[in-house]
Scaffold this motif. Structure first.
Motif, PDB file in Angstrom:
ATOM      1  N   GLN A   1      35.908  42.929  46.374  1.00  0.00           N
ATOM      2  CA  GLN A   1      36.574  41.920  47.191  1.00  0.00           C
ATOM      3  C   GLN A   1      37.918  41.477  46.627  1.00  0.00           C
ATOM      4  N   TYR A   2      38.389  42.207  45.626  1.00  0.00           N
ATOM      5  CA  TYR A   2      39.632  41.816  44.941  1.00  0.00           C
ATOM      6  C   TYR A   2      40.667  42.935  44.981  1.00  0.00           C
ATOM      7  N   VAL A   3      41.893  42.520  44.727  1.00  0.00           N
ATOM      8  CA  VAL A   3      42.971  43.461  44.437  1.00  0.00           C
ATOM      9  C   VAL A   3      43.200  43.380  42.934  1.00  0.00           C
ATOM     10  N   LEU A   4      43.109  44.512  42.243  1.00  0.00           N
ATOM     11  CA  LEU A   4      43.333  44.552  40.803  1.00  0.00           C
ATOM     12  C   LEU A   4      44.776  44.937  40.544  1.00  0.00           C
ATOM     13  N   LEU A   5      45.513  44.030  39.903  1.00  0.00           N
ATOM     14  CA  LEU A   5      46.895  44.302  39.520  1.00  0.00           C
ATOM     15  C   LEU A   5      46.936  44.715  38.061  1.00  0.00           C
ATOM     16  N   LYS A   6      47.530  45.849  37.787  1.00  0.00           N
ATOM     17  CA  LYS A   6      47.735  46.323  36.422  1.00  0.00           C
ATOM     18  C   LYS A   6      49.229  46.308  36.148  1.00  0.00           C
ATOM     19  N   GLY A   7      49.618  45.395  35.270  1.00  0.00           N
ATOM     20  CA  GLY A   7      51.035  45.170  35.075  1.00  0.00           C
ATOM     21  C   GLY A   7      51.532  45.516  33.688  1.00  0.00           C
ATOM     22  N   ARG A   8      52.875  45.559  33.583  1.00  0.00           N
ATOM     23  CA  ARG A   8      53.533  45.820  32.319  1.00  0.00           C
ATOM     24  C   ARG A   8      54.640  44.787  32.113  1.00  0.00           C
ATOM     25  N   GLY A   9      54.763  44.332  30.879  1.00  0.00           N
ATOM     26  CA  GLY A   9      55.860  43.446  30.528  1.00  0.00           C
ATOM     27  C   GLY A   9      55.587  41.983  30.812  1.00  0.00           C
ATOM     28  N   TYR A  10      56.519  41.146  30.327  1.00  0.00           N
ATOM     29  CA  TYR A  10      56.416  39.695  30.495  1.00  0.00           C
ATOM     30  C   TYR A  10      57.827  39.150  30.670  1.00  0.00           C
TER      31      TYR A  10
ATOM     32  N   GLU B   1      46.559  42.400  33.209  1.00  0.00           N
ATOM     33  CA  GLU B   1      45.795  42.598  34.442  1.00  0.00           C
ATOM     34  C   GLU B   1      45.523  41.256  35.110  1.00  0.00           C
ATOM     35  N   LYS B   2      45.423  41.290  36.432  1.00  0.00           N
ATOM     36  CA  LYS B   2      45.048  40.092  37.176  1.00  0.00           C
ATOM     37  C   LYS B   2      44.343  40.497  38.457  1.00  0.00           C
ATOM     38  N   ARG B   3      43.291  39.749  38.825  1.00  0.00           N
ATOM     39  CA  ARG B   3      42.552  39.985  40.060  1.00  0.00           C
ATOM     40  C   ARG B   3      42.848  38.874  41.063  1.00  0.00           C
ATOM     41  N   ILE B   4      43.159  39.274  42.277  1.00  0.00           N
ATOM     42  CA  ILE B   4      43.458  38.340  43.364  1.00  0.00           C
ATOM     43  C   ILE B   4      42.581  38.729  44.544  1.00  0.00           C
ATOM     44  N   SER B   5      41.995  37.762  45.220  1.00  0.00           N
ATOM     45  CA  SER B   5      41.114  38.087  46.343  1.00  0.00           C
ATOM     46  C   SER B   5      41.898  38.822  47.434  1.00  0.00           C
ATOM     47  N   LYS B   6      41.226  39.772  48.059  1.00  0.00           N
ATOM     48  CA  LYS B   6      41.876  40.530  49.132  1.00  0.00           C
ATOM     49  C   LYS B   6      42.345  39.613  50.262  1.00  0.00           C
ATOM     50  N   VAL B   7      41.537  38.596  50.558  1.00  0.00           N
ATOM     51  CA  VAL B   7      41.888  37.666  51.641  1.00  0.00           C
ATOM     52  C   VAL B   7      43.194  36.945  51.330  1.00  0.00           C
ATOM     53  N   GLU B   8      43.310  36.450  50.105  1.00  0.00           N
ATOM     54  CA  GLU B   8      44.521  35.722  49.706  1.00  0.00           C
ATOM     55  C   GLU B   8      45.722  36.648  49.687  1.00  0.00           C
ATOM     56  N   TRP B   9      45.550  37.851  49.157  1.00  0.00           N
ATOM     57  CA  TRP B   9      46.625  38.835  49.080  1.00  0.00           C
ATOM     58  C   TRP B   9      47.133  39.197  50.477  1.00  0.00           C
ATOM     59  N   ARG B  10      46.183  39.513  51.372  1.00  0.00           N
ATOM     60  CA  ARG B  10      46.554  39.909  52.732  1.00  0.00           C
ATOM     61  C   ARG B  10      47.203  38.753  53.483  1.00  0.00           C
ATOM     62  N   ARG B  11      46.671  37.553  53.336  1.00  0.00           N
ATOM     63  CA  ARG B  11      47.220  36.396  54.036  1.00  0.00           C
ATOM     64  C   ARG B  11      48.682  36.148  53.625  1.00  0.00           C
ATOM     65  N   PHE B  12      48.951  36.253  52.336  1.00  0.00           N
ATOM     66  CA  PHE B  12      50.316  36.023  51.867  1.00  0.00           C
ATOM     67  C   PHE B  12      51.286  37.034  52.472  1.00  0.00           C
ATOM     68  N   LEU B  13      50.934  38.307  52.458  1.00  0.00           N
ATOM     69  CA  LEU B  13      51.840  39.350  52.944  1.00  0.00           C
ATOM     70  C   LEU B  13      52.007  39.295  54.460  1.00  0.00           C
ATOM     71  N   VAL B  14      50.938  39.040  55.173  1.00  0.00           N
ATOM     72  CA  VAL B  14      51.012  39.015  56.635  1.00  0.00           C
ATOM     73  C   VAL B  14      51.695  37.754  57.137  1.00  0.00           C
ATOM     74  N   ASN B  15      51.308  36.589  56.617  1.00  0.00           N
ATOM     75  CA  ASN B  15      51.850  35.321  57.114  1.00  0.00           C
ATOM     76  C   ASN B  15      53.306  35.107  56.733  1.00  0.00           C
ATOM     77  N   ASN B  16      53.698  35.569  55.564  1.00  0.00           N
ATOM     78  CA  ASN B  16      55.058  35.300  55.092  1.00  0.00           C
ATOM     79  C   ASN B  16      56.049  36.417  55.397  1.00  0.00           C
ATOM     80  N   TYR B  17      55.558  37.659  55.511  1.00  0.00           N
ATOM     81  CA  TYR B  17      56.476  38.792  55.687  1.00  0.00           C
ATOM     82  C   TYR B  17      56.091  39.687  56.860  1.00  0.00           C
ATOM     83  N   PHE B  18      55.128  39.246  57.670  1.00  0.00           N
ATOM     84  CA  PHE B  18      54.726  39.987  58.868  1.00  0.00           C
ATOM     85  C   PHE B  18      54.366  41.434  58.519  1.00  0.00           C
TER      86      PHE B  18
END
Length: 394
Positions: free
Chosen positions: A332-341, A261-278
């Motif tokens: 205020q976060y996006v919770l990522l639940k992941g599998r594998g490494y 699991e990993k938590r990323i701030s919503k602001v950072e998550w949204r900024r990355f997707l909008v600024n880099n991939y419109f």
């Protein structure tokens, strides 16, 4: 009688080739300015270019420092000179040296066989001149660790041998064959702790795997844990490889690296997707999906392919363990639940360990992860290639 002599010739020739050295660049994650070599097991002859300076014996060390295009060689505190290249040659097989970078100061390592050191544009190039067997032993222990079933070690040895053969010339322009970084294969020490690895390397000596259709070396990709499903190669490298298709793997899903699991701030998550991939944040449908993504089976793209957001890019940017994740909002976060490494392509190491523990042998394990392969041996390859002017390495 002619066939007996021919077979003896092939055997002796193959022994000289495959018993001979590989050149592996070590400490490649660092820019080394000075390194010390000290005695560990067996003596070494010291050369500065073509001049010999005696032997490295117990309680002695040599220090090599970059000085522009040359290197300074010291034995103890005595300067022996400035040279284009310093070579440390073992006086007998399987000797061992201790390496300790001093600038910067890094953890000591031990390696079998010889070393060549010369200057590059930024620091020292440090090359382990090592036998194939000793190299594979160090790789398998660096990649797989200790305490595993011998059939897993055999499978890892065959995969690592195949990978090394396929990419033998990767760093040729830099003065060595392969390096110690993960894009070649981890190689952080000689084989130290696990005698079963030595037995596995010996038991599979000469074996490698090829694509049964093309007869070419397979792409021997491996990773720590696939999370229960392997990945198609084109999800990661934009190239589809027929024998690396995605499939379910239940042998790794209960291991320590199977989930994360990993938590990323919503602001950072949204900024990355909008600024880099419109990302179309103004669209009401897509606005509600940006923090909600489900991935039951592995995908290549975030939400939809037509958005053009590769999951591998998200993984690299946010330093995720894998691309196999779902996400949901949490305050205020996006919770990522992941599998594998890892990238998930090819050989799943923890899955292979599980298969070995359940009684499968190394050939069954490798055939599970690489569809439509054949096992080959050095001697078979050389026998069928024999003839005037046709005997070559591979």
């Amino acid at each position: 009688m002619k066939w007996i002599f021919l077979l003896l010739f092939i055997f002796s020739w193959s022994y000289s080739v495959f018993g001979n050295d590989m050149k592996i660049g070590v400490y490649r994650d660092h820019t080394i300015q000075r390194i010390d070599f000290s005695y560990n097991e067996g003596s070494y002859l010291i050369y500065g270019d073509s001049t010999q300076f005696g032997a490295l014996l117990p309680n002695e060390f040599v220090s090599i420092t970059r000085k522009g295009s040359k290197v300074e060689l010291k034995k103890g505190v005595r300067i022996l000179g400035f040279f284009k290249e310093v070579t440390l040659k073992p006086t007998s097989p399987n000797n061992v040296l201790r390496l300790r970078p001093r600038q910067p100061l890094l953890k000591e390592r031990k390696y079998n066989d010889g070393f060549i050191v010369f200057s590059n544009r930024k620091g020292l190039t440090i090359v382990n001149d090592v036998s194939f067997k000793n190299y594979l032993g160090g790789v398998v222990e660096s990649e797989g660790g200790g305490g595993k079933h011998i059939e897993y070690y055999k499978a890892q040895a065959v995969i690592s041998r195949t990978y090394a053969l396929k990419y033998m010339q990767r760093h040729e322009k830099e003065g060595f064959n392969l390096c110690d970084r993960v894009h070649c294969q981890a190689y952080h020490n000689k084989l130290i702790y696990t005698d079963n690895i030595r037995k596995a390397v010996d038991a599979t000596d000469g074996l490698y795997i090829v694509d049964s259709t093309t007869n070419e070396y397979v792409e021997g990709f491996f990773h720590a844990n696939c999370g229960g499903q392997t990945s198609s190669s084109d999800y990661v490298w934009k190239e589809e490889i027929p024998y690396l298709q995605p499939f379910k793997d239940t042998f790794c899903i209960y291991t320590r690296q199977a989930t994360w699991e990993k938590r990323i701030s919503k602001v950072e998550w949204r900024r990355f997707l909008v600024n880099n991939y419109f990302y179309p944040i103004e669209d009401s449908v897509y606005r509600s999906l940006i923090y909600n993504f489900k991935q039951e089976d592995r995908k290549a793209f975030f939400i939809s392919p037509h958005l053009g957001i590769p999951l591998r890019d998200i993984r690299y940017h946010f330093k995720l363990r894998s691309t196999y994740f779902s996400c949901e909002p949490e305050g205020q976060y996006v919770l990522l639940k992941g599998r594998g490494y890892g990238h998930g392509v090819g050989f799943c190491q923890e899955g292979a360990m599980g298969m070995a523990n359940n009684g499968l042998d190394f050939q069954q394990i490798l055939s599970f992860y690489f569809e439509g392969i054949r096992f080959k041996h050095y001697f078979e390859k050389m026998f069928f290639n024999q003839g005037p002017y046709r005997i070559g390495m591979f």
